[in-house]
Design a protein around this motif. Structure first.
Motif, PDB file in Angstrom:
ATOM      1  N   SER A   1     -33.128  77.383  11.861  1.00 19.15           N
ATOM      2  CA  SER A   1     -34.046  76.303  12.243  1.00 19.15           C
ATOM      3  C   SER A   1     -35.069  76.034  11.144  1.00 19.15           C
ATOM      4  CB  SER A   1     -34.742  76.631  13.560  1.00 19.15           C
ATOM      5  OG  SER A   1     -35.588  77.752  13.414  1.00 19.15           O
ATOM      6  N   LEU A   2     -35.559  77.089  10.484  1.00 11.26           N
ATOM      7  CA  LEU A   2     -36.491  76.890   9.367  1.00 11.26           C
ATOM      8  C   LEU A   2     -35.817  76.175   8.206  1.00 11.26           C
ATOM      9  CD1 LEU A   2     -38.466  80.242   9.337  1.00 11.26           C
ATOM     10  CD2 LEU A   2     -39.285  77.996  10.057  1.00 11.26           C
ATOM     11  N   PHE A   3     -34.547  76.500   7.956  1.00 10.62           N
ATOM     12  CA  PHE A   3     -33.806  75.836   6.897  1.00 10.62           C
ATOM     13  C   PHE A   3     -33.680  74.339   7.182  1.00 10.62           C
ATOM     14  CE2 PHE A   3     -29.643  74.225   5.506  1.00 10.62           C
ATOM     15  CZ  PHE A   3     -29.820  74.289   4.132  1.00 10.62           C
TER      16      PHE A   3
ATOM     17  N   CYS B   1     -35.502  72.524   9.225  1.00 13.87           N
ATOM     18  CA  CYS B   1     -36.830  71.890   9.190  1.00 13.87           C
ATOM     19  C   CYS B   1     -37.243  71.608   7.746  1.00 13.87           C
ATOM     20  CB  CYS B   1     -37.870  72.772   9.875  1.00 13.87           C
ATOM     21  SG  CYS B   1     -37.782  72.755  11.658  1.00 13.87           S
ATOM     22  N   GLY B   2     -36.940  72.533   6.849  1.00 11.27           N
ATOM     23  CA  GLY B   2     -37.227  72.309   5.426  1.00 11.27           C
ATOM     24  C   GLY B   2     -36.428  71.148   4.869  1.00 11.27           C
ATOM     25  N   MET B   3     -35.165  71.042   5.270  1.00 10.45           N
ATOM     26  CA  MET B   3     -34.335  69.918   4.826  1.00 10.45           C
ATOM     27  C   MET B   3     -34.882  68.597   5.362  1.00 10.45           C
ATOM     28  SD  MET B   3     -31.898  71.010   2.884  1.00 10.45           S
ATOM     29  CE  MET B   3     -30.607  69.805   2.968  1.00 10.45           C
TER      30      MET B   3
ATOM     31  N   ILE C   1     -38.051  67.912   6.200  1.00 10.48           N
ATOM     32  CA  ILE C   1     -39.295  67.605   5.491  1.00 10.48           C
ATOM     33  C   ILE C   1     -38.981  67.081   4.095  1.00 10.48           C
ATOM     34  CG2 ILE C   1     -41.361  68.639   4.465  1.00 10.48           C
ATOM     35  CD1 ILE C   1     -41.453  70.472   6.948  1.00 10.48           C
ATOM     36  N   GLY C   2     -38.017  67.695   3.411  1.00 10.19           N
ATOM     37  CA  GLY C   2     -37.609  67.217   2.085  1.00 10.19           C
ATOM     38  C   GLY C   2     -37.060  65.804   2.139  1.00 10.19           C
ATOM     39  N   SER C   3     -36.329  65.471   3.189  1.00  8.22           N
ATOM     40  CA  SER C   3     -35.794  64.128   3.345  1.00  8.22           C
ATOM     41  C   SER C   3     -36.916  63.110   3.553  1.00  8.22           C
ATOM     42  CB  SER C   3     -34.822  64.090   4.515  1.00  8.22           C
ATOM     43  OG  SER C   3     -34.294  62.799   4.673  1.00  8.22           O
ATOM     44  N   TYR C   4     -37.901  63.467   4.365  1.00 11.15           N
ATOM     45  CA  TYR C   4     -39.039  62.573   4.576  1.00 11.15           C
ATOM     46  C   TYR C   4     -39.841  62.370   3.287  1.00 11.15           C
ATOM     47  CZ  TYR C   4     -38.561  62.276   9.639  1.00 11.15           C
ATOM     48  OH  TYR C   4     -38.113  62.016  10.898  1.00 11.15           O
TER      49      TYR C   4
ATOM     50  N   ASN D   1     -43.945  71.295 -11.126  1.00 14.16           N
ATOM     51  CA  ASN D   1     -43.699  72.354 -10.151  1.00 14.16           C
ATOM     52  C   ASN D   1     -43.444  73.692 -10.831  1.00 14.16           C
ATOM     53  OD1 ASN D   1     -43.326  73.531  -7.661  1.00 14.16           O
ATOM     54  ND2 ASN D   1     -41.182  72.907  -7.523  1.00 14.16           N
TER      55      ASN D   1
END
Length: 101
Positions: free
Chosen positions: A7-9, A11-13, A15-18, A63
């Motif tokens: 689920s964390l993975f 959610c990270g994907m 957020i990255g898409s947004y 970064n």
């Protein structure tokens, strides 16, 4: 544990898409009236997609620099001398014993 990590993975994907969509829309709005033309028009052959990729590479370089600064300032939990080595006396007082082969 596997479902939490999954689920964390995802959610990270998400957020990255947004963030990616937000970045594309900001570049599209910012360069719409530019003298060199829109970087991301409907017809990509008429756009300046190379500028967009240079910007992405620049963000990646920023970064990496940020990571290196954070890595330089990081202190290990038991670090007393500042170079990453932990004193042997301190290790024994914390219950860690050195075994010789």
């Amino acid at each position: 544990m596997r479902s939490i990590a999954g689920s964390l993975f995802f959610c990270g994907m998400a957020i990255g898409s947004y963030v990616s969509s937000f970045l594309v829309s900001v570049v599209h709005r910012t360069t719409a009236g530019a003298a060199s033309g829109n970087w991301l028009p409907e017809d990509l052959n008429q756009g300046r997609l190379d500028y967009f990729y240079f910007m992405i590479a620049g963000l990646g370089a920023v970064n990496v620099v940020y990571f290196l600064v954070c890595a330089k300032w990081y202190k290990y939990k038991g670090d007393t001398d500042g170079n990453g080595a932990v004193d042997a006396v301190e290790m024994r007082s914390n219950g860690v014993r050195k075994h010789h082969a």
